[in-house]
Motif scaffolding. Sequence first.
Motif, short mmCIF file in Angstrom:
data_model
loop_
_atom_site.label_atom_id
_atom_site.label_comp_id
_atom_site.label_asym_id
_atom_site.label_seq_id
_atom_site.Cartn_x
_atom_site.Cartn_y
_atom_site.Cartn_z
N ILE A 1 54.19 63.16 39.03
CA ILE A 1 52.68 63.36 39.48
C ILE A 1 51.63 63.31 38.53
N MET A 2 51.84 63.57 37.29
CA MET A 2 50.92 63.46 36.31
C MET A 2 50.30 61.95 36.31
N ASN A 3 51.21 60.81 36.49
CA ASN A 3 50.52 59.59 36.43
C ASN A 3 49.91 59.13 37.82
N ILE A 4 50.61 59.47 38.85
CA ILE A 4 49.88 58.81 40.31
C ILE A 4 48.75 59.83 40.42
N THR A 5 48.21 60.97 40.02
CA THR A 5 47.22 61.74 40.33
C THR A 5 46.04 61.27 39.35
N ASN A 6 46.21 60.53 38.33
CA ASN A 6 45.57 59.89 37.31
C ASN A 6 44.76 58.63 37.85
N PRO A 7 43.60 58.77 38.48
CA PRO A 7 42.84 57.58 39.14
C PRO A 7 42.47 56.59 38.08
N LYS A 8 42.37 56.91 36.83
CA LYS A 8 42.05 56.11 35.84
C LYS A 8 43.04 54.75 35.67
N VAL A 9 44.33 55.29 35.95
CA VAL A 9 45.47 54.35 35.78
C VAL A 9 45.42 53.32 36.98
N SER A 10 44.91 53.77 38.20
CA SER A 10 44.82 52.96 39.40
C SER A 10 43.61 51.81 38.95
N ILE A 11 42.37 52.21 38.63
CA ILE A 11 41.26 51.47 37.92
C ILE A 11 41.61 50.65 36.77
N PHE A 12 42.60 50.99 36.08
CA PHE A 12 43.02 50.20 34.97
C PHE A 12 43.88 48.76 35.76
N PHE A 13 44.82 49.17 36.56
CA PHE A 13 45.59 48.13 37.24
C PHE A 13 44.66 47.26 38.08
N MET A 14 43.77 47.51 38.71
CA MET A 14 42.85 46.88 39.33
C MET A 14 41.94 46.02 38.64
N ALA A 15 41.65 46.42 37.33
CA ALA A 15 40.49 45.72 36.70
C ALA A 15 41.35 44.82 35.56
N PHE A 16 42.21 45.34 34.89
CA PHE A 16 42.81 44.78 33.70
C PHE A 16 43.88 44.02 34.00
N LEU A 17 44.85 44.16 34.77
CA LEU A 17 45.83 43.09 35.09
C LEU A 17 45.52 41.68 35.79
N PRO A 18 44.40 41.75 36.52
CA PRO A 18 44.07 40.14 37.02
C PRO A 18 43.44 39.49 36.05
N GLN A 19 42.86 40.07 35.11
CA GLN A 19 42.09 39.23 33.90
C GLN A 19 43.27 38.19 33.19
N PHE A 20 44.77 38.63 33.44
CA PHE A 20 45.50 37.88 32.65
C PHE A 20 46.20 36.83 33.74
N THR A 21 45.82 36.86 34.94
CA THR A 21 46.30 36.06 36.01
C THR A 21 45.75 34.54 35.87
N ASP A 22 46.63 33.59 36.59
CA ASP A 22 45.82 32.32 36.58
C ASP A 22 46.21 31.54 37.91
N PRO A 23 45.63 31.41 39.02
CA PRO A 23 45.89 31.08 40.29
C PRO A 23 46.54 29.73 40.03
N THR A 24 46.05 28.91 39.14
CA THR A 24 46.74 27.62 39.02
C THR A 24 48.21 27.58 38.68
N LEU A 25 48.60 28.52 38.04
CA LEU A 25 50.27 28.76 37.62
C LEU A 25 50.99 29.23 38.79
N GLY A 26 50.60 29.28 39.96
CA GLY A 26 51.30 29.84 40.91
C GLY A 26 50.94 31.13 41.51
N ASN A 27 52.01 31.82 42.28
CA ASN A 27 51.73 33.06 42.95
C ASN A 27 51.27 34.15 42.04
N VAL A 28 49.86 34.63 42.46
CA VAL A 28 49.37 35.68 41.66
C VAL A 28 49.96 36.96 41.94
N THR A 29 50.65 37.29 42.90
CA THR A 29 51.35 38.32 43.27
C THR A 29 52.45 38.59 42.10
N LEU A 30 53.26 37.59 42.20
CA LEU A 30 54.52 37.70 41.27
C LEU A 30 53.90 37.71 39.77
#
Length: 195
Positions: free
Chosen positions: A105-134
């Motif tokens: 409950i503590m984690n899922i009610t922390n909106p900053k974690v959602s923002i982090f996941f939406m903003a931070f993780l994609p910066q480390f992906t590279d579409p040329t390396l394959g499936n971005v979702t994976l």
Amino acid sequence: MLSPETLLLFITSSTLLALAPGPDNLFVLAQSMTNGARSGLLITLGLCTGLLVHTSAVAFTILKFLGAAYLLYLAWQLLRPHHSDTPKNGAKPLGPAQLYRRGIIMNITNPKVSIFFMAFLPQFTDPTLGNVTLQLLLLGALFILSALVVFGAISLLSGSIGKRLRQTPRVETLLNRMAGTVFAALAVKLLVSER
């Protein structure tokens, strides 16, 4: 597949972010100090499970108010007279499932974690390396592993210190008040935070 350099940079960044003072690690610290390392570890597992929810977009405002309400509830539980989560005063201690659920409950009610996941993780992906979702799933799993290690270490260390301090009833009351104040402050901070 992501390069070893990218993965190392991501793991280092994730570990540093998990170490930075924030609601989750302060929550683990306060719970471990007042209720022991086992409580902190169960909450850590719940927090890391809650991270799974943040792979999809969630409404910031709703989570903000739910999270603040939950933190205020926890603060009230710790600040009210004659409170104890330990059996000393006849109160039933929180069980493993309750502690685990509290972490989720503590984690899922922390909106900053959602923002982090939406903003931070994609910066480390590279579409040329394959499936971005994976790639995002891999990065999310690595972030969860980093958080598990950091929060687990916080639980063990603060639980050990708290165990020594809780042997005096006066100190135990002080620890509960400090934890309640931390939760209330986190609730206020969450309420005034912006997207």
